[in-house]
Scaffold this motif. Structure first.
Motif, PDB file in Angstrom:
ATOM      1  N   ILE A 158       5.330  -5.961 -13.307  1.00  0.00           N
ATOM      2  CA  ILE A 158       4.332  -5.925 -12.238  1.00  0.00           C
ATOM      3  C   ILE A 158       4.842  -6.571 -10.957  1.00  0.00           C
ATOM      4  CG2 ILE A 158       3.179  -8.075 -12.871  1.00  0.00           C
ATOM      5  CD1 ILE A 158       1.577  -4.753 -11.639  1.00  0.00           C
ATOM      6  N   ARG A 159       5.660  -7.605 -11.061  1.00  0.00           N
ATOM      7  CA  ARG A 159       6.186  -8.242  -9.857  1.00  0.00           C
ATOM      8  C   ARG A 159       7.145  -7.304  -9.129  1.00  0.00           C
ATOM      9  NH1 ARG A 159       4.969 -13.437  -9.006  1.00  0.00           N
ATOM     10  NH2 ARG A 159       3.969 -14.585 -10.718  1.00  0.00           N
ATOM     11  N   GLN A 160       7.955  -6.598  -9.893  1.00  0.00           N
ATOM     12  CA  GLN A 160       8.853  -5.633  -9.273  1.00  0.00           C
ATOM     13  C   GLN A 160       8.071  -4.487  -8.659  1.00  0.00           C
ATOM     14  OE1 GLN A 160      12.068  -4.350 -11.812  1.00  0.00           O
ATOM     15  NE2 GLN A 160      12.605  -2.627 -10.503  1.00  0.00           N
ATOM     16  N   ILE A 161       7.014  -4.050  -9.341  1.00  0.00           N
ATOM     17  CA  ILE A 161       6.150  -2.994  -8.788  1.00  0.00           C
ATOM     18  C   ILE A 161       5.552  -3.438  -7.457  1.00  0.00           C
ATOM     19  CG2 ILE A 161       3.926  -1.840  -9.128  1.00  0.00           C
ATOM     20  CD1 ILE A 161       4.624  -1.594 -12.100  1.00  0.00           C
ATOM     21  N   PHE A 162       5.064  -4.676  -7.423  1.00  0.00           N
ATOM     22  CA  PHE A 162       4.439  -5.175  -6.195  1.00  0.00           C
ATOM     23  C   PHE A 162       5.458  -5.277  -5.057  1.00  0.00           C
ATOM     24  CE2 PHE A 162       2.870  -8.737  -3.517  1.00  0.00           C
ATOM     25  CZ  PHE A 162       1.697  -8.140  -3.089  1.00  0.00           C
ATOM     26  N   ARG A 163       6.681  -5.746  -5.389  1.00  0.00           N
ATOM     27  CA  ARG A 163       7.716  -5.858  -4.354  1.00  0.00           C
ATOM     28  C   ARG A 163       8.073  -4.485  -3.801  1.00  0.00           C
ATOM     29  NH1 ARG A 163      10.027  -9.706  -7.965  1.00  0.00           N
ATOM     30  NH2 ARG A 163      11.444  -8.091  -8.763  1.00  0.00           N
ATOM     31  N   GLU A 164       8.201  -3.504  -4.685  1.00  0.00           N
ATOM     32  CA  GLU A 164       8.568  -2.163  -4.232  1.00  0.00           C
ATOM     33  C   GLU A 164       7.461  -1.551  -3.379  1.00  0.00           C
ATOM     34  OE1 GLU A 164       9.953   0.356  -7.389  1.00  0.00           O
ATOM     35  OE2 GLU A 164      11.120  -1.253  -8.310  1.00  0.00           O
ATOM     36  N   CYS A 165       6.215  -1.811  -3.743  1.00  0.00           N
ATOM     37  CA  CYS A 165       5.103  -1.279  -2.949  1.00  0.00           C
ATOM     38  C   CYS A 165       5.040  -1.934  -1.569  1.00  0.00           C
ATOM     39  CB  CYS A 165       3.782  -1.494  -3.686  1.00  0.00           C
ATOM     40  SG  CYS A 165       3.567  -0.456  -5.145  1.00  0.00           S
ATOM     41  N   MET A 166       5.339  -3.224  -1.508  1.00  0.00           N
ATOM     42  CA  MET A 166       5.276  -3.919  -0.229  1.00  0.00           C
ATOM     43  C   MET A 166       6.391  -3.469   0.713  1.00  0.00           C
ATOM     44  SD  MET A 166       2.633  -5.788  -0.075  1.00  0.00           S
ATOM     45  CE  MET A 166       2.999  -6.835   1.331  1.00  0.00           C
ATOM     46  N   ARG A 167       7.439  -2.834   0.162  1.00  0.00           N
ATOM     47  CA  ARG A 167       8.490  -2.299   1.031  1.00  0.00           C
ATOM     48  C   ARG A 167       8.011  -1.071   1.804  1.00  0.00           C
ATOM     49  NH1 ARG A 167      11.980  -2.812  -3.747  1.00  0.00           N
ATOM     50  NH2 ARG A 167      12.993  -4.867  -3.695  1.00  0.00           N
ATOM     51  N   SER A 168       6.943  -0.439   1.293  1.00  0.00           N
ATOM     52  CA  SER A 168       6.365   0.716   1.978  1.00  0.00           C
ATOM     53  C   SER A 168       5.444   0.218   3.085  1.00  0.00           C
ATOM     54  CB  SER A 168       5.582   1.583   0.992  1.00  0.00           C
ATOM     55  OG  SER A 168       4.759   2.503   1.670  1.00  0.00           O
ATOM     56  N   GLU A 169       5.684   0.665   4.294  1.00  0.00           N
ATOM     57  CA  GLU A 169       4.869   0.224   5.431  1.00  0.00           C
ATOM     58  C   GLU A 169       3.417   0.624   5.243  1.00  0.00           C
ATOM     59  OE1 GLU A 169       4.703   0.770  10.311  1.00  0.00           O
ATOM     60  OE2 GLU A 169       6.413   1.512   9.152  1.00  0.00           O
ATOM     61  N   VAL A 170       3.184   1.830   4.689  1.00  0.00           N
ATOM     62  CA  VAL A 170       1.811   2.303   4.480  1.00  0.00           C
ATOM     63  C   VAL A 170       1.090   1.413   3.477  1.00  0.00           C
ATOM     64  CG1 VAL A 170       0.378   4.211   3.669  1.00  0.00           C
ATOM     65  CG2 VAL A 170       2.414   4.667   5.059  1.00  0.00           C
ATOM     66  N   CYS A 171       1.738   1.116   2.363  1.00  0.00           N
ATOM     67  CA  CYS A 171       1.105   0.301   1.332  1.00  0.00           C
ATOM     68  C   CYS A 171       0.936  -1.134   1.802  1.00  0.00           C
ATOM     69  CB  CYS A 171       1.940   0.338   0.052  1.00  0.00           C
ATOM     70  SG  CYS A 171       1.173  -0.499  -1.336  1.00  0.00           S
ATOM     71  N   SER A 172       1.947  -1.665   2.484  1.00  0.00           N
ATOM     72  CA  SER A 172       1.851  -3.036   2.981  1.00  0.00           C
ATOM     73  C   SER A 172       0.697  -3.181   3.962  1.00  0.00           C
ATOM     74  CB  SER A 172       3.173  -3.433   3.649  1.00  0.00           C
ATOM     75  OG  SER A 172       3.085  -4.721   4.196  1.00  0.00           O
ATOM     76  N   ASP A 173       0.543  -2.196   4.860  1.00  0.00           N
ATOM     77  CA  ASP A 173      -0.580  -2.242   5.813  1.00  0.00           C
ATOM     78  C   ASP A 173      -1.909  -2.169   5.089  1.00  0.00           C
ATOM     79  OD1 ASP A 173       1.204  -2.414   7.859  1.00  0.00           O
ATOM     80  OD2 ASP A 173       1.090  -0.293   8.433  1.00  0.00           O
ATOM     81  N   LEU A 174      -1.986  -1.367   4.016  1.00  0.00           N
ATOM     82  CA  LEU A 174      -3.236  -1.246   3.273  1.00  0.00           C
ATOM     83  C   LEU A 174      -3.590  -2.570   2.585  1.00  0.00           C
ATOM     84  CD1 LEU A 174      -4.274   1.787   1.073  1.00  0.00           C
ATOM     85  CD2 LEU A 174      -4.747  -0.541   0.338  1.00  0.00           C
ATOM     86  N   ILE A 175      -2.612  -3.199   1.939  1.00  0.00           N
ATOM     87  CA  ILE A 175      -2.859  -4.435   1.196  1.00  0.00           C
ATOM     88  C   ILE A 175      -3.249  -5.568   2.143  1.00  0.00           C
ATOM     89  CG2 ILE A 175      -1.712  -6.239  -0.186  1.00  0.00           C
ATOM     90  CD1 ILE A 175      -0.183  -4.018  -1.595  1.00  0.00           C
ATOM     91  N   THR A 176      -2.693  -5.587   3.334  1.00  0.00           N
ATOM     92  CA  THR A 176      -3.002  -6.668   4.289  1.00  0.00           C
ATOM     93  C   THR A 176      -4.003  -6.214   5.352  1.00  0.00           C
ATOM     94  OG1 THR A 176      -1.063  -6.026   5.610  1.00  0.00           O
ATOM     95  CG2 THR A 176      -0.745  -7.746   3.944  1.00  0.00           C
ATOM     96  N   SER A 177      -4.778  -5.172   5.030  1.00  0.00           N
ATOM     97  CA  SER A 177      -5.769  -4.675   5.979  1.00  0.00           C
ATOM     98  C   SER A 177      -6.837  -5.734   6.244  1.00  0.00           C
ATOM     99  CB  SER A 177      -6.445  -3.413   5.442  1.00  0.00           C
ATOM    100  OG  SER A 177      -5.522  -2.360   5.322  1.00  0.00           O
ATOM    101  N   HIS A 178      -7.408  -5.647   7.431  1.00  0.00           N
ATOM    102  CA  HIS A 178      -8.555  -6.509   7.742  1.00  0.00           C
ATOM    103  C   HIS A 178      -9.528  -5.668   8.554  1.00  0.00           C
ATOM    104  CE1 HIS A 178      -6.896  -6.994  11.834  1.00  0.00           C
ATOM    105  NE2 HIS A 178      -5.735  -7.107  11.212  1.00  0.00           N
ATOM    106  N   GLY A 179     -10.792  -5.894   8.327  1.00  0.00           N
ATOM    107  CA  GLY A 179     -11.816  -5.123   9.000  1.00  0.00           C
ATOM    108  C   GLY A 179     -13.199  -5.590   8.579  1.00  0.00           C
ATOM    109  N   ASP A 180     -14.178  -5.001   9.179  1.00  0.00           N
ATOM    110  CA  ASP A 180     -15.567  -5.378   8.903  1.00  0.00           C
ATOM    111  C   ASP A 180     -15.982  -4.842   7.526  1.00  0.00           C
ATOM    112  OD1 ASP A 180     -18.020  -6.475   9.346  1.00  0.00           O
ATOM    113  OD2 ASP A 180     -18.805  -4.723  10.418  1.00  0.00           O
TER     114      ASP A 180
END
Length: 619
Positions: A565-587
């Protein structure tokens, strides 16, 4: 001298330790005159007979004694303990059945692991008569504490006359698993179990395990095991009869190989004489297996049938999920000189592109498809290997064993040329003026288009080899996909929460939205496995219904062939689309994740992870 010291010379052990151990061994061999005796024997006899004499005269044990008395006060090798006889387990004791008992007592001289590494493990895998067994993992160390007994039922050959003529060998393969879970095919060895037929008490053997790939031919360790027939034969086969049988088989094999080599030399000269350009074509008739033995490429595969694989496309999906070794990934400059057997590939759970193609072609042959392994080049010009099936009209379908993708007529192909094709029964070299796929005719039976190796010659080679170990039974997946997915989701939520906290963001989960992601994942897997696009209307309708008016929905799917799971998370965070989704902020932002695991044989998995979020749009 080579037998004992070469593994030290080639190992990555600390140099001071290597020099000290080499000095002790060389002093003992020289002072006792053993070095001269071995040199003379090697000039007069072959290596295998000399190794047997070394084992019989306890040369290794004498060196062990010398090492134990040395100032190092540590042993590299140790004489195995004598253990009491192990009876047949009650659950295997069946009237009228006979077993081959293989007792593994010790591993020694695994020099690459001089420093005990408790995080890494060794596991031994045994194959005999097509039956597979595995030991419990043990710590990877110089003297791995192997203590395992395997029972191979030989009921089908229990008649005394059949036992002595059975040429199925016992193949032992050791896989090293690192602390990170990465597997490596450390080495293999092979033994003729019939050596125990003339001894009621069984036979004690010291086997040299030779490395693979860059360590091919180098000793990586020793295994001590005892093989015995249970129950013992009522009338022991005489040593003279057994020796005569083994010598007759060896002579017959040597003669068949000699005749086939003469035939292939003539075949090759004829092929080169047809067209000067043939000298540049990738026509590979022979390869080397992990034991260092030269093999006809047709001997590296065989039709495989298993109820665990339901269709040809299911087979392609399964093979594509076995990790591809990075050092032998597609796009290299040349095809590998050493190919791994089907058994070695499966137990290592990773391999190069050639290994993937051999397994996929074997499974397709099991479905009675006219399947071949192709050797040629990619569009970029690099050599490559892939699989081809021919339809009734000779129209080819190409299968990429690494991605599982199929290419039919009209598709844009990633391949440029084909120089030869082969399966378990036939081998064809392209004799057409052009080897470009767009210009090739695939009527393999036409001598003016393809030069065939005689099927009788191939069958003769197959008759001289043990083929029972090619009929491998695939093991079912032991992973609980639902329980494992739930655990991974729990861990992934914590990783996402920690990541968002580093950005001073709060985390809120929408469990209903998590559940709605399942239909999308299901459609993705069906598309990958079956090669057909599945309508996602229900998922789209559910999202529109569940996401409130004025909210925006975002989703990101990703697929992996492991459960780290840690490797999965690291690989996903390398994707700009996924990284933006995980760190999204909004109302009123809410997050959702869903993990679904699709199990395949041999504990191979397709793990889908889908991330999503919804938030109120602010104009």
């Amino acid at each position: 001298h080579y037998y004992i010291t070469n593994n030290l010379r080639m190992s990555g052990a600390p140099e001071e330790r290597v020099r000290a151990l080499k000095l002790l061994i060389e002093q003992h061999l020289t002072s006792t005159g053993i070095t001269d005796r071995i040199d003379r024997a090697l000039r007069e006899r072959d290596k295998d007979n000399v190794i047997q004499d070394i084992s019989r005269e306890n040369v290794i044990d004498k060196v062990i004694t010398e090492l134990k008395n040395s100032s190092l006060n540590e042993s590299v090798l140790e004489q195995p303990e004598t253990k009491p006889e192990i009876p047949i387990p009650p659950e295997l004791e069946t009237r009228g059945k006979r077993f081959l008992q293989v007792s593994l007592t010790q591993g020694r001289a695994f020099i690459d692991d001089l420093e005990n590494n408790e995080a890494a493990t060794f596991q031994l895998h045994a194959l005999c008569l097509g039956k597979r067994m595995s030991s419990k993992p043990v710590p990877a160390m110089c003297e791995p504490p192997f203590d395992e007994t395997f029972y191979f039922c030989i009921d089908q050959i229990q008649k005394r006359g059949s036992l002595i003529t059975c040429q199925s060998r016992l193949l032992l393969t050791i896989v090293r698993t690192s602390h990170a879970g990465h597997k490596h095919l450390l080495g293999s060895c092979e033994v003729d179990w019939r050596q125990c037929l003339d001894k009621t008490e069984g036979t004690l053997l010291n086997l040299e395990v030779t490395g693979t790939k860059s360590d091919c031919g180098v000793s990586v360790g020793l295994l001590t095991l005892r093989i015995k027939m249970l129950p013992a034969l009522q009338k022991r086969i005489s040593s003279e009869v057994l020796k005569s049988q083994l010598m007759m088989e060896k002579d017959r094999k040597i003669e068949r190989e000699r005749l086939f080599l003469m035939y292939t030399k003539q075949w090759w000269n004829e092929y080169l004489a047809l067209r000067p350009a043939h000298t540049d074509r990738l026509v590979k008739i022979f390869t080397e297996d992990e034991l260092g033995s030269t093999q006809l490429v047709c001997m590296m595969l065989a039709p495989l049938q298993t109820p665990l694989i339901e269709s040809a496309r299911h087979a392609a999906r399964f093979v594509s999920q076995i990790p591809c070794s990075q050092s032998h990934a597609p796009g290299g400059n040349s095809t590998s000189e050493q190919w791994t057997s089907l058994h070695g590939f499966l137990v290592a759970n990773n391999g190069d592109v050639e290994s993937h193609c051999l397994l996929l072609c074997s499974l397709l042959l099991g479905f009675s498809l006219d399947s071949y392994v192709c050797i040629g080049s990619r569009i970029k010009g690099t050599s490559h290997v892939w699989v081809m099936t021919l339809g009734e009209t000779g129209v080819p379908t190409f299968w990429d064993a690494i991605t599982g993708q199929r290419y039919v007529t009209g598709d844009t192909l990633p391949y440029k040329t084909i120089d030869c094709v082969f399966n378990d029964k036939s081998f064809y070299a392209n004799t057409q003026p052009s080897n470009s796929i767009s210009k090739i005719k695939f009527q393999l039976g036409e001598p003016v288009l393809w030069k065939a190796v005689s099927e009788d010659a191939i069958q003769s080679m197959r008759a001289s080899k043990d083929t029972s170990n090619m009929q491998i039974v695939l093991n079912p997946n032991l992973i609980d996909p639902y329980h494992s997915a739930a655990n991974l989701e729990h861990q992934l939520r914590r990783l996402i929460r920690d990541e968002r906290e580093q950005h001073d963001l709060s985390t809120h989960w929408n469990d209903n939205l998590c559940h709605l992601l399942l239909p999308a994942i299901s459609a993705y897997e069906i598309e990958r496995a079956a090669g057909v696009t599945v309508s996602n209307e229900e998922f789209q309708h559910a999202v529109r219904y569940a996401v409130p008016t004025g909210f925006t929905f975002k989703g990101y799917p990703a697929q992996f062939n492991h459960l780290n799971i840690r490797q999965i998370f690291r690989e996903c965070m390398r994707s700009e689309v996924c990284s933006d989704l995980i760190t999204s902020h909004g109302d009123e932002l809410e997050l959702a994740i869903k993990i679904r695991i699709y199990p395949y044989p041999e504990n191979v998995v397709a793990c889908w992870v889908m991330f999503a979020c919804q938030y109120r749009c602010i104009l």
